[in-house]
Design an enzyme around this catalytic site. Structure first.
Site, PDB file in Angstrom:
ATOM      1  N   GLU A 213       0.750  -1.182   0.030  1.00 53.13           N
ATOM      2  CA  GLU A 213       0.112  -0.071   0.075  1.00 53.13           C
ATOM      3  C   GLU A 213       0.731   1.234   0.066  1.00 53.13           C
ATOM      4  O   GLU A 213       0.580   2.267  -0.669  1.00 53.13           O
ATOM      5  CB  GLU A 213      -0.864   0.122   1.199  1.00 53.13           C
ATOM      6  CG  GLU A 213      -1.972  -1.259   1.200  1.00 53.13           C
ATOM      7  CD  GLU A 213      -3.144  -0.809   0.102  1.00 53.13           C
ATOM      8  OE1 GLU A 213      -3.072   0.428  -0.714  1.00 53.13           O
ATOM      9  OE2 GLU A 213      -3.946  -1.613   0.101  1.00 53.13           O
ATOM     10  N   ARG A 217       0.870   3.836  -3.144  1.00 51.74           N
ATOM     11  CA  ARG A 217       0.075   5.065  -3.021  1.00 51.74           C
ATOM     12  C   ARG A 217       1.136   6.343  -2.658  1.00 51.74           C
ATOM     13  O   ARG A 217       1.174   7.417  -3.339  1.00 51.74           O
ATOM     14  CB  ARG A 217      -0.922   5.159  -1.720  1.00 51.74           C
ATOM     15  CG  ARG A 217      -2.011   4.125  -1.719  1.00 51.74           C
ATOM     16  CD  ARG A 217      -3.150   4.344  -0.845  1.00 51.74           C
ATOM     17  NE  ARG A 217      -3.773   3.081  -0.767  1.00 51.74           N
ATOM     18  CZ  ARG A 217      -5.020   2.923  -0.006  1.00 51.74           C
ATOM     19  NH1 ARG A 217      -5.597   4.170   0.143  1.00 51.74           N
ATOM     20  NH2 ARG A 217      -5.771   1.789  -0.093  1.00 51.74           N
ATOM     21  N   ASP A 346      -5.057  -9.800  -8.398  1.00 48.55           N
ATOM     22  CA  ASP A 346      -5.058  -8.958  -9.555  1.00 48.55           C
ATOM     23  C   ASP A 346      -3.923  -8.047 -10.119  1.00 48.55           C
ATOM     24  O   ASP A 346      -3.422  -8.253 -11.228  1.00 48.55           O
ATOM     25  CB  ASP A 346      -6.125  -7.961  -8.885  1.00 48.55           C
ATOM     26  CG  ASP A 346      -5.789  -7.259  -7.723  1.00 48.55           C
ATOM     27  OD1 ASP A 346      -4.658  -7.281  -7.062  1.00 48.55           O
ATOM     28  OD2 ASP A 346      -6.883  -6.642  -7.247  1.00 48.55           O
ATOM     29  N   GLU A 480     -12.543   0.497 -10.163  1.00 42.96           N
ATOM     30  CA  GLU A 480     -12.194  -0.516 -11.097  1.00 42.96           C
ATOM     31  C   GLU A 480     -13.041  -0.863 -12.323  1.00 42.96           C
ATOM     32  O   GLU A 480     -12.614  -0.916 -13.569  1.00 42.96           O
ATOM     33  CB  GLU A 480     -11.871  -2.153 -10.637  1.00 42.96           C
ATOM     34  CG  GLU A 480     -10.653  -2.411  -9.735  1.00 42.96           C
ATOM     35  CD  GLU A 480     -10.993  -1.767  -8.241  1.00 42.96           C
ATOM     36  OE1 GLU A 480     -10.207  -1.563  -7.458  1.00 42.96           O
ATOM     37  OE2 GLU A 480     -11.999  -1.785  -7.988  1.00 42.96           O
ATOM     38  N   THR A 566      -1.035   0.835 -10.476  1.00 40.73           N
ATOM     39  CA  THR A 566      -2.185   0.160 -10.135  1.00 40.73           C
ATOM     40  C   THR A 566      -3.182   1.099  -9.208  1.00 40.73           C
ATOM     41  O   THR A 566      -4.219   0.697  -8.675  1.00 40.73           O
ATOM     42  CB  THR A 566      -2.092  -1.283  -9.161  1.00 40.73           C
ATOM     43  OG1 THR A 566      -3.225  -2.089  -9.369  1.00 40.73           O
ATOM     44  CG2 THR A 566      -1.695  -0.965  -7.954  1.00 40.73           C
TER      45      THR A 566
END
Length: 586
Positions: A213, A217, A346, A480, A566
């Protein structure tokens, strides 16, 4: 009829009731066509329409929003040369003949009714684009008013919210939103965010963070902000944080830990993850950012760490060609054989494809791994429901669970993005797959009461694209589905993707917007929203950015120059000299 009605519902049948009205509209339409064609020859080009890369001509006039920060004039010469090279590479994208960029879909008409419909879409495009900006402003202003410096906002109770994913690092929303603010030209807000990053963003914390994360980010957000604005503070902070994440790779195999104490450098994995395994989507979603960190820092260790992950994976036998979600970092062996293209898996697949694209298509290893994995997914996981909806199931020890997560809906965009490079004659086939997945994910929205998609939906027991379990009915502002609409629009210009995006805008405004920002919803099948009281940082980083790009010109961040991580942070393609070897970092 109002503009919003024209956009949301297009032309009601009653609108065509009289011949007189038809004749008048025909005259208006003819005049509009004439005006547009005249514009081709007489109107100058707009610099904003050429904003595929943001080092544009305004940099000559001011250094407030482009180019290196003047306060960093003492930076090393290598940094200056690097920034100059970046600017030179990107300015090539702007070397096109001056012309008015008329929207291509304007000429796709088949009948008079269809022609007028597209004219109305064209004339209201800026309204849709402006709406995404207004949504961003409401989300940002609310965060700034009620939660400034906190990681996220509680929009109903109007105070800050901090997830344990970030330890005691602060400002996730600020860093995640930087590039969205810049892309939307919200420069006053961008400057305030930049000032906070320079003065208050601190990584010297004695706390455990999620490596995944924090990378997507914070590192991704800082890198993107640097490439868009040229401000040295973002490069410096990104490299500083990247260096603090390197101890996560200190395992017998080099497969990184999921959690890391930034002060002690001690790592561990989630206790629930298959006997202490690392998770595919976490250790497999570092490649893009770490390749850029090596490029910007001159430290090849970043690139070496992520390339070693591939070596470990390539030594392992894949069940049915699939990659299980769990891998033990000590033994280098798979954990339980659970395969998902949604949660836990994913973005691993996404980064294989994007690593190849970001390398200027020189990373042949990444390319092969992606297309081989996609073939295994098609063979073993893709299924079609009784009523013709294509979905991607989950695989548990050889048995299929006929469930598809909202997270899995990114796959439509991914498959479309990779279709052009598909081996053999599979380009058309993969575009069809992408379109079918987009349709299925749209159905998951359309079949709810609030017209927002559930966290997961099922295809069993006579149910199709509907959540049947209470813990799968929530919506947390995820991006998404809109992400896939954006990719599908860019590649097909089929207007239904913008229609579907506008449906999502209306639902977000009606059901998620509150006085203090935007909130997730606990049950999308309920007659009225029950708020979860969290405005996720990815709502500003991803959902609103993808909506904005869906309604923008194609030369806003064109895919030939930019790859999105992503978390939707755009990173530039790394151009290679003909003498460079694949995977070599400049």
């Amino acid at each position: 009829m109002t503009v919003s009605e024209a956009v949301s519902g297009f032309i009601p049948r009653s609108y065509w009731d009289t011949l007189t009205e038809k004749f008048i509209l025909l005259l208006v339409f003819s005049a509009f066509i004439t005006l547009c064609f005249g514009a081709i020859f007489f109107l100058p080009d707009s610099s904003k329409l050429l904003s595929g890369v943001f080092f544009h001509s305004s940099a000559v006039e001011t250094n407030t929003h482009t180019g290196p920060d003047s306060s960093d004039a003492g930076s090393a010469g290598n940094d200056d040369r690097l920034l100059a090279k970046i600017k030179k590479d990107h300015e090539k994208a702007l070397n096109v003949p001056q012309r008015l960029h008329l929207r291509r879909y304007f000429f796709y008409f088949k009948t008079f009714n269809e022609s007028l419909r597209f004219v109305l879409i064209s004339t209201t495009l800026h309204t849709e684009e402006d709406q995404a900006e207004k949504m961003m402003k409401h989300a940002w202003d609310s965060y700034k008013q009620y939660a400034w410096g906190s990681n996220e906002l509680r929009p109903v109770s109007k105070h800050g919210h901090s997830s344990n994913l970030f330890g005691s690092i602060k400002g996730a929303t600020i860093v995640d939103a930087l590039d969205t603010l810049y892309i939307m030209e919200m420069f006053e807000e961008f400057d305030a965010a930049t000032d906070w990053v320079e003065k208050s963003l601190d990584f010297n914390v004695n706390a455990e963070v999620s490596v995944f994360e924090v990378n997507i980010r914070f590192v991704g957000g800082l890198l993107s902000a640097y490439y868009l604005s040229g401000k040295e503070v973002f490069r410096r902070k990104a490299v500083e944080l990247g260096e603090k994440l390197l101890p996560a790779f200190k395992t017998p195999t080099g497969i990184p830990w999921a959690l890391l104490n930034l002060k002690s450098g001690i790592g561990r994995n989630w206790p629930w993850a298959s006997g202490g395994s690392s998770i595919l989507a976490e250790y497999g979603t570092l490649h893009l950012e770490f390749m850029h960190l090596s490029r910007l820092s001159g430290n090849s260790e970043f690139a070496q760490k992520v390339m070693n992950i591939r070596k470990v994976l390539n030594r392992l036998e894949k069940p049915q060609g699939l990659y299980p979600n769990y891998l033990n970092p000590n033994s280098g062996q798979w954990g339980q054989h659970h395969v998902s293209v949604g949660g836990l898996g994913d973005s691993f697949y996404e980064y294989l494809l994007k690593a190849w694209l970001m390398s200027d298509k020189t990373d042949e290893e990444g390319k092969k791994m992606y297309y081989d994995a996609l073939q295994a997914i098609e063979t073993n996981l893709m299924r079609k429901s009784t009523n013709g909806l294509t979905y991607i199931a989950e695989w548990k020890g050889g048995l299929l669970e006929h469930k598809m997560g909202h997270l899995t809906c990114f796959a439509g965009g991914m498959i479309a993005l990779g279709a052009d490079g598909a081996p053999g004659d599979k380009t058309g086939h993969q575009m069809e797959q992408a379109a079918e997945i987009a349709r299925t994910c749209h159905e998951s929205y359309a079949r709810t009461t609030l017209k927002l998609g559930p966290e997961a939906f099922r295809f069993d027991g006579g149910v199709e694209a509907i959540a049947t379990r209470q813990n799968e009915k929530y919506f947390i502002l995820r991006p998404e589905v809109i992400e896939t609409y954006m990719y599908m629009w860019r590649f097909t210009h089929d207007p239904k993707y913008r229609e579907w995006g506008w449906e999502a805008v209306q639902a977000l405004e009606q059901h998620c917007r509150v006085d203090g920002g935007y909130s997730g919803i606990r049950d999308v099948y309920a007659s009225s929203p029950n708020y979860d009281d969290v405005q996720q940082s990815f709502y500003l980083a991803e959902t609103l950015k993808y909506l904005y790009l869906l309604f923008s010109e194609d030369d806003h961040l064109p895919f030939e120059h930019w790859v999105f991580n992503t978390e939707a942070h755009p990173l530039p393609v790394i151009r290679k000299d003909k003498t460079d070897r694949p995977n070599e970092v400049e």
